[in-house]
Structures are given as C-alpha cells and as structure tokens.
Design a protein around this motif. Sequence first.
Motif, PDB file in Angstrom:
ATOM      1  N   GLY A   6      58.180  56.356  54.622  1.00  0.00           N
ATOM      2  CA  GLY A   6      58.555  55.321  55.587  1.00  0.00           C
ATOM      3  C   GLY A   6      58.977  55.877  56.940  1.00  0.00           C
ATOM      4  O   GLY A   6      59.310  55.109  57.836  1.00  0.00           O
ATOM      5  N   HIS A   7      58.972  57.190  57.084  1.00  0.00           N
ATOM      6  CA  HIS A   7      59.244  57.764  58.408  1.00  0.00           C
ATOM      7  C   HIS A   7      57.999  57.704  59.287  1.00  0.00           C
ATOM      8  O   HIS A   7      58.055  58.031  60.466  1.00  0.00           O
ATOM      9  N   LYS A   8      56.867  57.314  58.704  1.00  0.00           N
ATOM     10  CA  LYS A   8      55.632  57.137  59.481  1.00  0.00           C
ATOM     11  C   LYS A   8      55.493  55.673  59.895  1.00  0.00           C
ATOM     12  O   LYS A   8      55.620  54.772  59.066  1.00  0.00           O
ATOM     13  N   MET A   9      55.189  55.476  61.170  1.00  0.00           N
ATOM     14  CA  MET A   9      55.142  54.118  61.720  1.00  0.00           C
ATOM     15  C   MET A   9      54.158  53.209  60.986  1.00  0.00           C
ATOM     16  O   MET A   9      54.376  51.997  60.899  1.00  0.00           O
ATOM     17  N   GLU A  10      53.078  53.771  60.479  1.00  0.00           N
ATOM     18  CA  GLU A  10      52.078  52.901  59.834  1.00  0.00           C
ATOM     19  C   GLU A  10      52.574  52.336  58.492  1.00  0.00           C
ATOM     20  O   GLU A  10      51.936  51.458  57.923  1.00  0.00           O
ATOM     21  N   ASN A  11      53.701  52.855  58.013  1.00  0.00           N
ATOM     22  CA  ASN A  11      54.212  52.380  56.724  1.00  0.00           C
ATOM     23  C   ASN A  11      55.412  51.439  56.845  1.00  0.00           C
ATOM     24  O   ASN A  11      56.046  51.114  55.834  1.00  0.00           O
ATOM     25  N   ILE A  12      55.748  51.031  58.061  1.00  0.00           N
ATOM     26  CA  ILE A  12      56.914  50.147  58.229  1.00  0.00           C
ATOM     27  C   ILE A  12      56.540  48.880  58.994  1.00  0.00           C
ATOM     28  O   ILE A  12      55.493  48.816  59.641  1.00  0.00           O
ATOM     29  N   HIS A  13      57.402  47.888  58.863  1.00  0.00           N
ATOM     30  CA  HIS A  13      57.175  46.632  59.607  1.00  0.00           C
ATOM     31  C   HIS A  13      58.509  46.020  60.005  1.00  0.00           C
ATOM     32  O   HIS A  13      59.564  46.399  59.483  1.00  0.00           O
ATOM     33  N   TYR A  25      49.149  49.658  46.731  1.00  0.00           N
ATOM     34  CA  TYR A  25      48.991  48.712  45.615  1.00  0.00           C
ATOM     35  C   TYR A  25      49.662  49.315  44.384  1.00  0.00           C
ATOM     36  O   TYR A  25      49.445  50.485  44.052  1.00  0.00           O
ATOM     37  N   ILE A  26      50.460  48.502  43.712  1.00  0.00           N
ATOM     38  CA  ILE A  26      51.295  48.971  42.603  1.00  0.00           C
ATOM     39  C   ILE A  26      51.025  48.097  41.389  1.00  0.00           C
ATOM     40  O   ILE A  26      50.919  46.869  41.511  1.00  0.00           O
ATOM     41  N   ASP A  27      50.932  48.693  40.231  1.00  0.00           N
ATOM     42  CA  ASP A  27      50.806  47.901  39.004  1.00  0.00           C
ATOM     43  C   ASP A  27      52.178  47.469  38.493  1.00  0.00           C
ATOM     44  O   ASP A  27      53.191  48.128  38.760  1.00  0.00           O
ATOM     45  N   SER A  28      52.188  46.401  37.736  1.00  0.00           N
ATOM     46  CA  SER A  28      53.420  46.006  37.057  1.00  0.00           C
ATOM     47  C   SER A  28      53.847  47.147  36.144  1.00  0.00           C
ATOM     48  O   SER A  28      53.014  47.755  35.453  1.00  0.00           O
ATOM     49  N   ASN A  29      55.122  47.468  36.168  1.00  0.00           N
ATOM     50  CA  ASN A  29      55.709  48.576  35.394  1.00  0.00           C
ATOM     51  C   ASN A  29      55.464  49.956  35.972  1.00  0.00           C
ATOM     52  O   ASN A  29      55.840  50.956  35.358  1.00  0.00           O
ATOM     53  N   GLU A  30      54.850  49.997  37.135  1.00  0.00           N
ATOM     54  CA  GLU A  30      54.624  51.307  37.766  1.00  0.00           C
ATOM     55  C   GLU A  30      55.899  51.766  38.494  1.00  0.00           C
ATOM     56  O   GLU A  30      56.645  50.975  39.055  1.00  0.00           O
ATOM     57  N   THR A  31      56.130  53.068  38.440  1.00  0.00           N
ATOM     58  CA  THR A  31      57.268  53.673  39.144  1.00  0.00           C
ATOM     59  C   THR A  31      56.736  54.454  40.340  1.00  0.00           C
ATOM     60  O   THR A  31      55.730  55.152  40.229  1.00  0.00           O
ATOM     61  N   PHE A  32      57.406  54.332  41.475  1.00  0.00           N
ATOM     62  CA  PHE A  32      56.949  55.016  42.685  1.00  0.00           C
ATOM     63  C   PHE A  32      58.153  55.455  43.510  1.00  0.00           C
ATOM     64  O   PHE A  32      59.286  55.029  43.254  1.00  0.00           O
ATOM     65  N   ARG A  33      57.875  56.329  44.472  1.00  0.00           N
ATOM     66  CA  ARG A  33      58.955  56.845  45.318  1.00  0.00           C
ATOM     67  C   ARG A  33      58.724  56.439  46.769  1.00  0.00           C
ATOM     68  O   ARG A  33      57.592  56.356  47.235  1.00  0.00           O
ATOM     69  N   ILE A  34      59.826  56.188  47.477  1.00  0.00           N
ATOM     70  CA  ILE A  34      59.741  55.794  48.874  1.00  0.00           C
ATOM     71  C   ILE A  34      60.748  56.589  49.683  1.00  0.00           C
ATOM     72  O   ILE A  34      61.922  56.684  49.298  1.00  0.00           O
ATOM     73  N   LYS A  35      60.293  57.155  50.796  1.00  0.00           N
ATOM     74  CA  LYS A  35      61.219  57.754  51.763  1.00  0.00           C
ATOM     75  C   LYS A  35      61.552  56.668  52.777  1.00  0.00           C
ATOM     76  O   LYS A  35      60.656  56.150  53.455  1.00  0.00           O
ATOM     77  N   ILE A  36      62.815  56.340  52.879  1.00  0.00           N
ATOM     78  CA  ILE A  36      63.227  55.181  53.678  1.00  0.00           C
ATOM     79  C   ILE A  36      64.091  55.646  54.842  1.00  0.00           C
ATOM     80  O   ILE A  36      65.115  56.304  54.638  1.00  0.00           O
ATOM     81  N   PRO A  37      63.692  55.328  56.070  1.00  0.00           N
ATOM     82  CA  PRO A  37      64.525  55.726  57.210  1.00  0.00           C
ATOM     83  C   PRO A  37      65.815  54.906  57.260  1.00  0.00           C
ATOM     84  O   PRO A  37      65.929  53.864  56.607  1.00  0.00           O
TER      85      PRO A  37
END
Lengths: 305, 305
Positions: A6-13, A25-37
């Motif tokens: 999320g430090h990249k402009m194309e990934n924020i709104h 795109y994420i499936d139900s029950n999928e685990t993922f990581r996010i870097k959040i500014p």
Amino acid sequence: MKVVDGHKMENIHFKWTKNLKPIEYIDSNETFRIKIPDSSTDQIKEYFTDDDAKNIDATMLDAAVGPFFVNNAEPGDTLKVTINNLETGNFGWSQTLHNFGLLSEEFSDELIIWEIRNNKIRSRRKNFLENMSFDARPFLGIIGTAPQSGEFPMIPPQSFGGNMDNRHLKKGSVLYLPVNVSGALISFADPHALQGDGEVTGTAVETSCEAEITVEVIKNTKTDYPRIVNYENDNISGKFVNTMGINNNIYEAAKIAVREMIKYLENRGFKRDEAYILCSIIGNLKISEIVDVPNFVVTLSMPEL
Amino acid sequence: MKVVDGHKMENIHFKWTKNLKPIEYIDSNETFRIKIPDSSTDQIKEYFTDDDAKNIDATMLDAAVGPFFVNNAEPGDTLKVTINNLETGNFGWSQTLHNFGLLSEEFSDELIIWEIRNNKIRSRRKNFLENMSFDARPFLGIIGTAPQSGEFPMIPPQSFGGNMDNRHLKKGSVLYLPVNVSGALISFADPHALQGDGEVTGTAVETSCEAEITVEVIKNTKTDYPRIVNYENDNISGKFVNTMGINNNIYEAAKIAVREMIKYLENRGFKRDEAYILCSIIGNLKISEIVDVPNFVVTLSMPEL
C-alpha cells in the motif's frame, strides 16, 4: 501468500465507491498480507516538527489499500474479516489540531513523534511527555466494504465500516461487514499503535503497519452495521461481542448499537426483552469515535453468553 | 458509628435543593453507615409480577437518604466521599419500560426479579434468562450534594452529582463532589447490584443496600463536575481516574469530560497539549448513563499516571 504494498500509489484510493478497479482478487478463506501506510500516506516523517506537519497535503489523508475483490461475495452476504496479525512501523505520531478533534477550537497545531520499539511507545519530543512509556495496542482504524451506491470521503465512518477508529479492531479480532456489491470490494487503512475510546484529539498514535488478514464469505447472511468479536477486551479475558451504531447523532448511534446487539442475541436464542435487559446490565456503551465528523461510532460491548 | 435508616420516610427526600433539613451532622473524616432503599423506595417486592409493578407510585422513585450536613464544608470546598463498603439486599429487579429507557418506544413493561446470593445474581422468573448467573458488582447510582439554588427532580444527573448511575461508584471508589452550600448537604440513593455503561433499559439490577461511607472536606479546592478515583476498573488492576461530563447533549458532555481530565492532568504537572494527547491515546470515553433524561453522563476513564 499474496502480498500487497500500500505504499505504492496504484494500490490505494481516497473514496468509498463501488467504481474502483480491484487491485487484487481473493478467495473466501484466503489469507493475505498488506503493507499499510500511516494515515498521512507516508507524508509525515520521523524527523518532522510542528511546522513540517502543517505543510502536508490534506487530500492525501487516510488512503485505503484496496479494494480487494472477494470471489463469490454477493450483495446480502456478510464478510468475515479476521485480523491474524499486525506489526507496526518503528515510529508513530500524534497531533493536536486547530481544525479537527473534539476540542479543536481550544488547541493549536502540535506534533509529537513516538518511537515504537519492542511494543513500547516513547515520546521523542523534548519536554513533551518525556520519559513516559506506554504499551502499544495496535489496531486498524479503517476497514470497509464498498457502498451500494454513491461516493463517500474517507473520514466519516459509515454503516459499511470505513474509518471506525474502533480500538477493538486488533490482532485476533474478527470483524463482520456488509457485502453491498459483487466482490465486496474491501479496503484497509489507518493503522494505530495506541488509542482510547473516542480518539478525542482526532489522532491516535498514527503509524504504518503490515497486516495479515483472512476474509471469508458468509453466504445469505445480511449484516446492517459492523460487529467485532474478540477474545480479550480491555485486558479482560474471555470472548466479547461488540455491536456498533454509526450515525451523525451520538444518541441515535447508541440506539442502533443496542438494537444491533438485541438482534444478535435474538439470533442466539434470547427473547427480545431478555436481550434488552442484558444490554442494560452487562453491556457497556463506549464512544469509540467522536471526531470523524459528521458521523460517530458508539460500540456496545459485552461478554459473549 | 452513626447509622441512618433510609427505609424510614423521615430520612429520605425527593428533590435536590438546599432547603432541606439535615437528618444528621457529620464531621470531616467521619465514617457512618446508611441503609438505602432500592429505587422504588421499597415498593417493589420480591413476589411482584409485571402487573404489580405497574401500580407503584411514580412520585416515590429514587428517594435519596439525607441530606447529611458535613461540618465545616463551605461553598468552594470539595467533598471527598469514600465508599468503604456496600452490601446489597438479597433480591433485585430489572424492568423494560414503555415510557423510559433508550428504546422505550420499542418495548412494553416487564419485570424480572433476581435472587442475589453469595455475590451471584440469578433470574427468579420462569423462562426468562433462566439458568443464567452473573457476578454482582454493586454500586450506588445516586450520590449528590445540594445545588447552590433551585430545586431539581431526582432523575436527571447534574454537575453536583445526583443520579449519575456510574457503575464505577463501587466499594473502594472515591468520589469528589462540589460543595455549593454550607454543610454540602450530601445524600445517597439508588443502589444497583449490576449495570453496564449506559443503563440502557433505564433500570439496572435495582436493589437495596447498606453502605459504609467516609466523607472528608477538602478546603478551598473547587470542583466543577464529579470525579471518581478507583483502584480497579473493568477488572483491570491499577489506579484509575474518571472525569465526568454531564449535559443534555452527549457530544457536549464528552467535551466537558475531556476538559475536566485536562484540568486534572494539568494540576498533576502535565502541559495542556500533553494532557489532550493523553486523553486521545489512553483515555476511554464511556456513556455511563443515557437514560436519565434530559441529562447524560459521559465518563473519560484512564489509568492514573
């Protein structure tokens, strides 16, 4: 595991709307990581002073990372969001502001930078809360799904979540949110290292973070307002349910939070009158957020029965 | 030790005014005992049903035991009130009401009688919260001093205290109240065996109690709104400070609570901006009372620093 930066402009709104292109795109029950500014979207640096902070771009505040399209989520479903882990950055900041916060008209603009190390928060400003140390209690200020229609700014929380600034959105907490559009379009933002109920200055200990999240689609279950389930609450162990009312009137927000808890308890087999009495005798009304005008968040928190 | 029996009509009153004859004279630092009736003033009996409860005399609600004249207390002083002990009666009651409470228009009148035994609360009504048990957490809903002028009904809380319904007024808590008239004229009422922040139905687990109280006059120290210091808060150990804002607008009440905490912290040597930031990061805004119309109580609670 997918990782989104999320430090990249194309990934924020900067708006809540269904008219955003999914970044993943994420499936139900999928685990993922996010870097959040942090809520300044990386504008505030750890060497900043009061004056530096005055020059930041206010249109860049509270950027949300997303939206994530959750496969198979459809309007009328509920999204179950589990916060598996939160790791904050190594510094944070807080402000008093002349134009934001509960007592804004009584204060001028000041900035304090905090060091965050080994889960402890310490002031880095001379003669300002110096030598004080607080335990970090990280949480995400913003988690929201897209609204069914319309376009909303980031700061006021809404029935679909967003900037709830609810300190119970911490590691291990489970958040239930409405799905209003196909794919839910969920986003994450505004990490905080420490905040009380209310966030009265308008800022917590703002920081960046890396979050590990699991989303799950609960089919054909409607959710009207966000609800949090967690296993420890104000350092009290046990399982807690926290319903939220979100409204531009605190009294009405409290009513919604109580009605939401009554519905929840009815679903668990309690009579409506029983539920109302339980709200009165073991439910605690907290003003979770009183500064994200024009909307406020009141949480009714009680041990799970 | 003086003992006053509030079950006798000559020892209770139904208005907040300085024009009441003291029922007892107390020295600063004196400890005394009070038998305090429940908020129905002994009208609700443990065999009562919904229908019985409808016929009680509403002019007899929330009788306060007192006033006690505290020797040497003068306007501009502060009264320090320590709750040494509270012992509840062996039954209690709760109601939903069609004309009182946060969701009053959505409920009809129902009564539940609770058994209180060994600090446990259990429903005595068939098929109504049956087989559930809660730990009792007794506190006094009403403690107040006389106003400088005017005559006020019992239910709305005021800056001089009264019906705060703040669950932190429990055994071991210390309450600081304004002294507005010679002798302070303090009164006590409305014992509760259990209640959450908000008291949303308008009733807690209402009960009678016997209280042991110590009052102390703090000379030449002005208090504007009530403040509670206690040593355990929401089952979290440590010392807590709780400032209160009392107003007919919840938002304004929250502002007052924050200003009161800022004043308190300034008196402890913090800068004003430091205090405001502390309120935001470790202060929790609670809606202590949302039903005693037209006034509400918002408490800002934080660990003592």
